[in-house]
Design a protein around this motif. Structure first.
Motif, PDB file in Angstrom:
ATOM      1  N   ASP A  47      -9.413  -6.646   8.061  1.00 40.58           N
ATOM      2  CA  ASP A  47      -8.814  -7.302   6.902  1.00 40.58           C
ATOM      3  C   ASP A  47      -7.363  -6.912   6.694  1.00 40.58           C
ATOM      4  O   ASP A  47      -6.920  -5.871   7.135  1.00 40.58           O
ATOM      5  N   GLY A  48      -6.630  -7.787   6.031  1.00 44.14           N
ATOM      6  CA  GLY A  48      -5.336  -7.392   5.487  1.00 44.14           C
ATOM      7  C   GLY A  48      -4.159  -7.491   6.428  1.00 44.14           C
ATOM      8  O   GLY A  48      -3.126  -6.883   6.177  1.00 44.14           O
TER       9      GLY A  48
ATOM     10  N   TRP B  89       0.341 -10.575   4.726  1.00 40.34           N
ATOM     11  CA  TRP B  89       0.839 -10.002   3.473  1.00 40.34           C
ATOM     12  C   TRP B  89      -0.029 -10.475   2.321  1.00 40.34           C
ATOM     13  O   TRP B  89      -0.346 -11.661   2.215  1.00 40.34           O
ATOM     14  N   HIS B  90      -0.395  -9.557   1.442  1.00 45.11           N
ATOM     15  CA  HIS B  90      -1.275  -9.926   0.337  1.00 45.11           C
ATOM     16  C   HIS B  90      -1.193  -8.899  -0.796  1.00 45.11           C
ATOM     17  O   HIS B  90      -0.533  -7.864  -0.666  1.00 45.11           O
ATOM     18  N   THR B  91      -1.899  -9.228  -1.863  1.00 45.63           N
ATOM     19  CA  THR B  91      -2.134  -8.290  -2.949  1.00 45.63           C
ATOM     20  C   THR B  91      -3.648  -8.251  -3.109  1.00 45.63           C
ATOM     21  O   THR B  91      -4.322  -9.251  -2.846  1.00 45.63           O
ATOM     22  N   ASP B  92      -4.214  -7.087  -3.494  1.00 46.69           N
ATOM     23  CA  ASP B  92      -5.658  -6.947  -3.357  1.00 46.69           C
ATOM     24  C   ASP B  92      -6.458  -7.722  -4.411  1.00 46.69           C
ATOM     25  O   ASP B  92      -6.192  -7.604  -5.616  1.00 46.69           O
TER      26      ASP B  92
ATOM     27  N   THR C 149      -4.852   0.485  -5.652  1.00 47.12           N
ATOM     28  CA  THR C 149      -5.653   0.734  -4.452  1.00 47.12           C
ATOM     29  C   THR C 149      -5.291   2.115  -3.913  1.00 47.12           C
ATOM     30  O   THR C 149      -4.110   2.440  -3.770  1.00 47.12           O
TER      31      THR C 149
ATOM     32  N   THR D   8       0.767   0.706   7.554  1.00 51.21           N
ATOM     33  CA  THR D   8       0.598  -0.214   6.437  1.00 51.21           C
ATOM     34  C   THR D   8       1.983  -0.450   5.845  1.00 51.21           C
ATOM     35  O   THR D   8       2.734   0.509   5.635  1.00 51.21           O
TER      36      THR D   8
ATOM     37  N   ASN E  11      -0.910  -3.028  -7.371  1.00 50.83           N
ATOM     38  CA  ASN E  11      -0.982  -4.428  -6.923  1.00 50.83           C
ATOM     39  C   ASN E  11      -0.340  -5.405  -7.907  1.00 50.83           C
ATOM     40  O   ASN E  11      -0.230  -6.583  -7.594  1.00 50.83           O
TER      41      ASN E  11
ATOM     42  N   HIS F  45       1.361  -5.947   0.394  1.00 47.61           N
ATOM     43  CA  HIS F  45       1.210  -5.048   1.535  1.00 47.61           C
ATOM     44  C   HIS F  45       0.482  -5.767   2.652  1.00 47.61           C
ATOM     45  O   HIS F  45      -0.105  -6.835   2.445  1.00 47.61           O
ATOM     46  N   ARG F  46       0.533  -5.169   3.832  1.00 48.65           N
ATOM     47  CA  ARG F  46      -0.262  -5.690   4.948  1.00 48.65           C
ATOM     48  C   ARG F  46      -0.577  -4.570   5.937  1.00 48.65           C
ATOM     49  O   ARG F  46       0.153  -3.584   6.047  1.00 48.65           O
TER      50      ARG F  46
END
Ligand code: OGA
Ligand code: MN
Length: 276
Positions: free
Chosen positions: A96-97, A100-103, A114, A128, A246, A251-252
């Motif tokens: 996963d991840g 780029w994302h936010t949890d 996180t 990361t 977040n 992050h990724r």
């Protein structure tokens, strides 16, 4: 305890601290640094699963409510990220991840913080990476700030799941438990009042916009947020505990040679407020 900046705009390294035995005053200081700097790195920790959970509880309710497959059997508050397979059984989620994302933005009360703790790390790769969506908000023009401040975005777990290659379809119960939610594109931090873009590419689409145009907008804002010179890339060592906010950070994960190296991470998440 000493906190050193990582970049001018965000990030901090916390030195001289043992997260198993922190005083209340230190929690206050850490929390302030965390919401102001977005991501904190604490090196050289020795943390059992319950130590991570106890530390995280200082910051809010610990919650992990999405996939039960990768929880630590001895402590279900801890979620495992790993490529290790033991007796034919994966120890954790290997995959996963990488975008780029936010949890967990698809929850009505998405993750605030996180906590990620490294037990085994490859000697190369598997960094990361972090960027600040508060910094990128500040860089928008006044006209963009005005325009994006009016956009509401639908976040969907089902949409995210659809991007996972080879994943089994969601069950009716999972779909019921995870209805789509609507969050503002620009959110205001509850502690600092700082504004930030709230971005979930591949899991969200703006309301009242044609889907292709909406998707392109979200991706282009993420591209602007994560320009190389605005990114901190964390090279892990065993014993690192990294915690991020977040509400302001994206992050990724990055790749590594999975055939050659082992990676084992323990992760705890703290539930946040409804974005506004
Ligand atoms: C996470 C995450 C990245 C990584 O735990 O939310 O995105 O490098 N992890 O494992
Ligand atoms: Mn993540």
């Amino acid at each position: 305890m000493r906190i050193q900046s990582i970049t001018d705009d965000f990030g901090g390294t916390v030195e001289d601290i043992d997260l198993r035995t922190i005083a209340n005053g230190e929690v206050t200081e850490l929390r302030l640094a965390l919401v102001q700097r977005g991501v904190l790195v604490c090196r050289s920790q020795t943390l059992q699963p319950e130590d991570i959970v106890n530390f995280a509880r200082h910051f809010g309710p610990v919650e992990y409510g999405v996939r039960e497959d990768f929880q630590l059997p001895s402590n279900p508050d801890v979620y495992v990220i790993s490529n290790i397979v033991e007796n034919g059984k994966p120890l954790g989620n290997p995959n996963d991840g990488f975008a780029w994302h936010t949890d967990l933005s698809f929850l009505a009360h998405p993750t605030a913080f996180t906590f990620l703790y490294a037990l085994e790390t490859p000697p190369e790769g598997a960094n990361t990476e972090f960027a600040s969506a508060a910094v990128s908000y500040d860089r928008l023009s006044d006209e963009e700030k005005r325009q994006y401040g009016q956009i509401a975005v639908r976040h969907s777990y089902e949409m995210l799941h659809g991007t996972r290659k080879g994943a089994r379809p969601l069950t009716e119960a999972e779909l019921l438990a995870m209805p789509d939610v609507v969050h503002p594109l620009v959110r205001t931090h509850p502690d600092t009042a700082r504004k930030a873009l709230y971005l979930g590419p591949d899991t969200s689409l703006p309301m009242d916009m044609e889907p292709a145009a909406g998707d392109a907008l979200i991706h282009s804002l993420m591209d602007r947020t994560t320009q190389r010179e605005l990114v901190y890339s964390h090279a892990w060592r065993p014993g690192d505990l990294v915690v991020w906010d977040n509400r302001t950070m994206v992050h990724r994960a990055t790749e590594y040679d999975r055939g050659r190296y082992r990676r084992l991470m323990h992760r705890v998440t703290v539930r946040g407020e409804r974005p506004s």
